[in-house]
Design a protein around this motif. Structure first.
Motif, PDB file in Angstrom:
ATOM      1  N   LYS A  53       0.467  -0.948   0.154  1.00 28.71           N
ATOM      2  CA  LYS A  53       0.066   0.263   0.368  1.00 28.71           C
ATOM      3  C   LYS A  53       1.080   1.072  -0.199  1.00 28.71           C
ATOM      4  CE  LYS A  53      -2.970  -1.406   3.904  1.00 28.71           C
ATOM      5  NZ  LYS A  53      -2.529  -2.658   3.508  1.00 28.71           N
ATOM      6  N   GLY A  54       0.276   2.498  -0.893  1.00 25.08           N
ATOM      7  CA  GLY A  54       1.011   3.620  -0.760  1.00 25.08           C
ATOM      8  C   GLY A  54       0.636   4.277   0.653  1.00 25.08           C
ATOM      9  N   PHE A  55       1.218   5.511   0.724  1.00 29.93           N
ATOM     10  CA  PHE A  55       0.754   6.140   2.399  1.00 29.93           C
ATOM     11  C   PHE A  55       1.100   7.716   2.001  1.00 29.93           C
ATOM     12  CE2 PHE A  55       1.576   1.970   3.707  1.00 29.93           C
ATOM     13  CZ  PHE A  55       0.754   1.837   5.029  1.00 29.93           C
ATOM     14  N   GLY A  56      -0.336   8.723   2.458  1.00 22.40           N
ATOM     15  CA  GLY A  56       0.045  10.017   1.812  1.00 22.40           C
ATOM     16  C   GLY A  56      -0.518  10.863   2.962  1.00 22.40           C
ATOM     17  N   HIS A  57      -1.071  12.163   2.403  1.00 22.14           N
ATOM     18  CA  HIS A  57      -2.447  13.266   3.773  1.00 22.14           C
ATOM     19  C   HIS A  57      -2.758  13.991   2.446  1.00 22.14           C
ATOM     20  CE1 HIS A  57       1.227  15.975   2.439  1.00 22.14           C
ATOM     21  NE2 HIS A  57       2.155  15.282   1.713  1.00 22.14           N
ATOM     22  N   PHE A  58      -3.416  14.635   2.524  1.00 24.87           N
ATOM     23  CA  PHE A  58      -3.927  16.302   1.961  1.00 24.87           C
ATOM     24  C   PHE A  58      -3.267  17.160   2.148  1.00 24.87           C
ATOM     25  CE2 PHE A  58      -8.044  14.263   4.745  1.00 24.87           C
ATOM     26  CZ  PHE A  58      -8.471  13.366   3.611  1.00 24.87           C
ATOM     27  N   GLY A  59      -2.485  17.084   0.942  1.00 24.95           N
ATOM     28  CA  GLY A  59      -1.671  18.266   0.085  1.00 24.95           C
ATOM     29  C   GLY A  59      -2.215  19.182  -0.198  1.00 24.95           C
ATOM     30  N   THR A  60      -1.127  20.519  -0.714  1.00 20.23           N
ATOM     31  CA  THR A  60      -2.245  21.392  -1.380  1.00 20.23           C
ATOM     32  C   THR A  60      -1.578  21.757  -2.794  1.00 20.23           C
ATOM     33  OG1 THR A  60       0.157  23.055  -0.308  1.00 20.23           O
ATOM     34  CG2 THR A  60      -1.910  22.791   0.934  1.00 20.23           C
ATOM     35  N   HIS A  61      -0.221  20.855  -2.529  1.00 17.18           N
ATOM     36  CA  HIS A  61       0.459  20.659  -4.412  1.00 17.18           C
ATOM     37  C   HIS A  61       1.062  19.261  -4.802  1.00 17.18           C
ATOM     38  CE1 HIS A  61       0.988  24.948  -3.745  1.00 17.18           C
ATOM     39  NE2 HIS A  61       0.960  24.773  -4.824  1.00 17.18           N
ATOM     40  N   ALA A 167      -4.283  14.275  15.422  1.00 18.69           N
ATOM     41  CA  ALA A 167      -3.641  14.568  16.162  1.00 18.69           C
ATOM     42  C   ALA A 167      -2.199  15.164  15.609  1.00 18.69           C
ATOM     43  CB  ALA A 167      -3.451  13.302  17.022  1.00 18.69           C
ATOM     44  N   ASP A 168      -1.788  14.270  14.678  1.00 14.17           N
ATOM     45  CA  ASP A 168      -0.733  15.036  13.537  1.00 14.17           C
ATOM     46  C   ASP A 168      -1.216  15.593  12.455  1.00 14.17           C
ATOM     47  OD1 ASP A 168       1.665  15.624  13.269  1.00 14.17           O
ATOM     48  OD2 ASP A 168       2.724  13.514  13.391  1.00 14.17           O
ATOM     49  N   PRO A 169      -1.288  16.692  12.167  1.00 14.02           N
ATOM     50  CA  PRO A 169      -2.136  17.299  11.059  1.00 14.02           C
ATOM     51  C   PRO A 169      -0.660  17.365  10.205  1.00 14.02           C
ATOM     52  CG  PRO A 169      -3.008  18.719  12.678  1.00 14.02           C
ATOM     53  CD  PRO A 169      -1.898  18.006  13.221  1.00 14.02           C
ATOM     54  N   ASP A 170       0.533  17.007  10.681  1.00 16.36           N
ATOM     55  CA  ASP A 170       1.560  17.580   9.893  1.00 16.36           C
ATOM     56  C   ASP A 170       2.227  16.071   9.329  1.00 16.36           C
ATOM     57  OD1 ASP A 170       1.656  20.066  10.265  1.00 16.36           O
ATOM     58  OD2 ASP A 170       2.875  20.027  11.836  1.00 16.36           O
ATOM     59  N   SER A 171       1.466  14.924  10.153  1.00 14.62           N
ATOM     60  CA  SER A 171       1.901  13.770   9.301  1.00 14.62           C
ATOM     61  C   SER A 171       1.995  13.219   7.967  1.00 14.62           C
ATOM     62  CB  SER A 171       1.106  12.565  10.154  1.00 14.62           C
ATOM     63  OG  SER A 171       1.146  11.432   9.718  1.00 14.62           O
ATOM     64  N   LEU A 172       2.369  13.257   7.161  1.00 12.92           N
ATOM     65  CA  LEU A 172       2.329  12.427   6.398  1.00 12.92           C
ATOM     66  C   LEU A 172       2.508  11.334   5.516  1.00 12.92           C
ATOM     67  CD1 LEU A 172       6.179  14.290   5.360  1.00 12.92           C
ATOM     68  CD2 LEU A 172       3.731  15.712   4.900  1.00 12.92           C
ATOM     69  N   LYS A 173       1.116  10.544   6.535  1.00 14.94           N
ATOM     70  CA  LYS A 173       0.966   8.904   6.141  1.00 14.94           C
ATOM     71  C   LYS A 173      -0.429   8.748   7.011  1.00 14.94           C
ATOM     72  CE  LYS A 173       3.990   7.228  10.376  1.00 14.94           C
ATOM     73  NZ  LYS A 173       2.642   7.433  10.682  1.00 14.94           N
ATOM     74  N   CYS A 196      -5.415  13.793  -2.048  1.00 17.52           N
ATOM     75  CA  CYS A 196      -4.386  12.776  -1.229  1.00 17.52           C
ATOM     76  C   CYS A 196      -3.094  13.671  -2.121  1.00 17.52           C
ATOM     77  CB  CYS A 196      -4.638  11.784  -1.404  1.00 17.52           C
ATOM     78  SG  CYS A 196      -3.497  10.794  -0.898  1.00 17.52           S
ATOM     79  N   VAL A 197      -1.791  13.109  -1.772  1.00 16.59           N
ATOM     80  CA  VAL A 197      -0.616  13.620  -2.339  1.00 16.59           C
ATOM     81  C   VAL A 197       0.288  12.153  -1.213  1.00 16.59           C
ATOM     82  CG1 VAL A 197       1.430  15.034  -2.817  1.00 16.59           C
ATOM     83  CG2 VAL A 197      -0.365  15.961  -2.407  1.00 16.59           C
ATOM     84  N   GLU A 198       1.140  11.563  -1.920  1.00 16.88           N
ATOM     85  CA  GLU A 198       2.174  10.761  -1.885  1.00 16.88           C
ATOM     86  C   GLU A 198       2.805  11.229  -0.511  1.00 16.88           C
ATOM     87  OE1 GLU A 198       3.720   6.274  -3.074  1.00 16.88           O
ATOM     88  OE2 GLU A 198       3.584   7.239  -4.116  1.00 16.88           O
ATOM     89  N   GLY A 199       3.184  10.668   0.708  1.00 15.32           N
ATOM     90  CA  GLY A 199       3.525  11.386   1.847  1.00 15.32           C
ATOM     91  C   GLY A 199       4.980  10.535   1.683  1.00 15.32           C
ATOM     92  N   ALA A 204      11.455   2.106  -0.009  1.00 14.52           N
ATOM     93  CA  ALA A 204      11.755   2.862   0.260  1.00 14.52           C
ATOM     94  C   ALA A 204      12.900   2.662   2.143  1.00 14.52           C
ATOM     95  CB  ALA A 204      12.203   4.273  -0.759  1.00 14.52           C
ATOM     96  N   GLN A 205      11.488   3.248   2.261  1.00 15.66           N
ATOM     97  CA  GLN A 205      12.315   2.982   3.900  1.00 15.66           C
ATOM     98  C   GLN A 205      12.677   1.622   4.751  1.00 15.66           C
ATOM     99  OE1 GLN A 205      11.636   5.562   6.625  1.00 15.66           O
ATOM    100  NE2 GLN A 205      12.292   6.748   4.601  1.00 15.66           N
TER     101      GLN A 205
END
Length: 343
Positions: A53-61, A167-173, A196-199, A204-205
């Motif tokens: 699965k991929g992981f991301g967040h709400f993005g602006t760009h 809890a963590d709006p700056d999270s990327l996942k 959604c933007v992939e974060g 790779a991790q």
């Protein structure tokens, strides 16, 4: 442990004879009946068990311009009590219809949105389900064709961890999503309608973690058996995290290794050029390389447990060859029969 369903609804997106898409909105949530709970329980288990699965967040760009903020705004309004669940889901249905209209391949489907709680986290599950025809035999032994939702083949789905997002709006996942069979591009429209933007690059991790483990055992005064035990300990911890839906915690992993007498793994990762996050989702196919060697090419496929390297399996990089001692019985039987037949 079962999930606790709070709200669920299905909207239908269909295409007419002229190729125009329309969204038929259900006016009220699905009743929290046994059928709804059973369906969402199955989808939860199917989704959780999917690898890669991929992981991301709400993005602006995004990669191709600005991400659409309307889904995020509507979801925020629902969580804040400004919108009802049905109204929020209606906005989502219209946004998906508008996004699908940009593509020629769309046949529509059934948009499912469901809020549920699992363990200590609240989730919003979003999926575009397909219908599948099947045959059944009636009581009078006549055949009847019916249509049902294809729950076993979910390809367009995302799950938002509402608890983590709040809890963590700056999270990327905090958003996970199913990658398409041919890569992320297949599901781009589905991610775009949610903004959604992939974060986090999960593969790779996990690859960096695997490299760190190999470097760690190579630079430590461990026996061959102890090195293999270290790899297996890492694999066991990480797969347990994946199976439970939790992230790999780098410090927790280091503590697990320390308990087994293998100290300083965390400090080792910080001192190297591994760029590991403190926590990240696990990826089983990548982690499996800690225990297994496998490869395919030129019509040859080889796979064996890592513990056999140097013993039953001898690799010679100079001659570019592998010697296998103790050929598996079923393979030996096939080879012997072929040799008797003159190849």
């Amino acid at each position: 442990m079962s999930i606790n369903v709070e709200q669920a609804i299905i909207h239908a997106i269909s295409q007419d004879g002229e190729g125009q898409l329309s969204c038929r909105l259900r006016p009220q949530p699905l009743l929290n009946s046994q059928a709804v709970e059973a369906m969402l329980e199955e989808l939860h288990q199917t989704y959780t068990s999917k690898s890669g699965k991929g992981f991301g967040h709400f993005g602006t760009h995004g990669e191709d311009g600005e991400a659409n903020p309307k889904f995020k705004e509507a979801l925020s309004q629902y969580l804040g009590g400004e919108l009802g669940f049905v109204e929020f889901s209606g906005v989502a249905g219209q946004l998906l219809q508008e996004e699908l209209a940009k593509y020629d391949f769309s046949q529509g489907g059934f948009l499912l949105l469901a809020c549920y709680t699992y363990m200590t986290s609240d989730y919003l599950f979003v999926s575009l389900l397909n219908a599948k025809s099947s045959m059944t035999v009636l009581d009078d032994m006549e055949l009847s064709q019916n249509t049902h939702l294809d729950l076993n083949n979910v390809q367009l789905a995302a799950r938002i961890d509402l608890t983590e997002w709040q809890a963590d709006p700056d999270s990327l996942k905090y958003i996970s999503f199913v990658r398409g069979r041919a890569g992320r591009k297949v599901a781009d429209f589905f991610l775009d309608f949610m903004g959604c933007v992939e974060g986090v690059n999960t593969k790779a991790q996990n690859k960096s973690l695997m490299n760190a483990v190999e470097d760690f055992v190579a630079n430590s005064e461990l026996t061959k058996d102890e090195r293999q035990q270290c790899r297996e300990k890492v694999f066991e911890y990480c797969t347990e995290q994946v199976d439970s839906g939790a992230d790999i915690q780098l410090k927790d992993l280091a503590d697990e290794l320390a308990d087994a007498g293998m100290d300083s793994f965390y400090d080792f990762t910080q001192g190297g050029d591994y760029e590991l996050e403190e926590e990240f989702p696990g990826d089983k196919p990548t982690l499996r390389q800690l225990k297994k060697f496998s490869g395919t090419g030129g019509g040859v496929t080889i796979s064996f447990d890592g513990q056999h390297l140097g013993e039953r399996v001898i690799y010679d990089p100079i001659s570019d060859s592998i010697l296998i001692k103790g050929v598996p019985a079923n393979l030996k039987d096939q080879l012997d029969r072929r040799l008797k037949g003159g190849q």
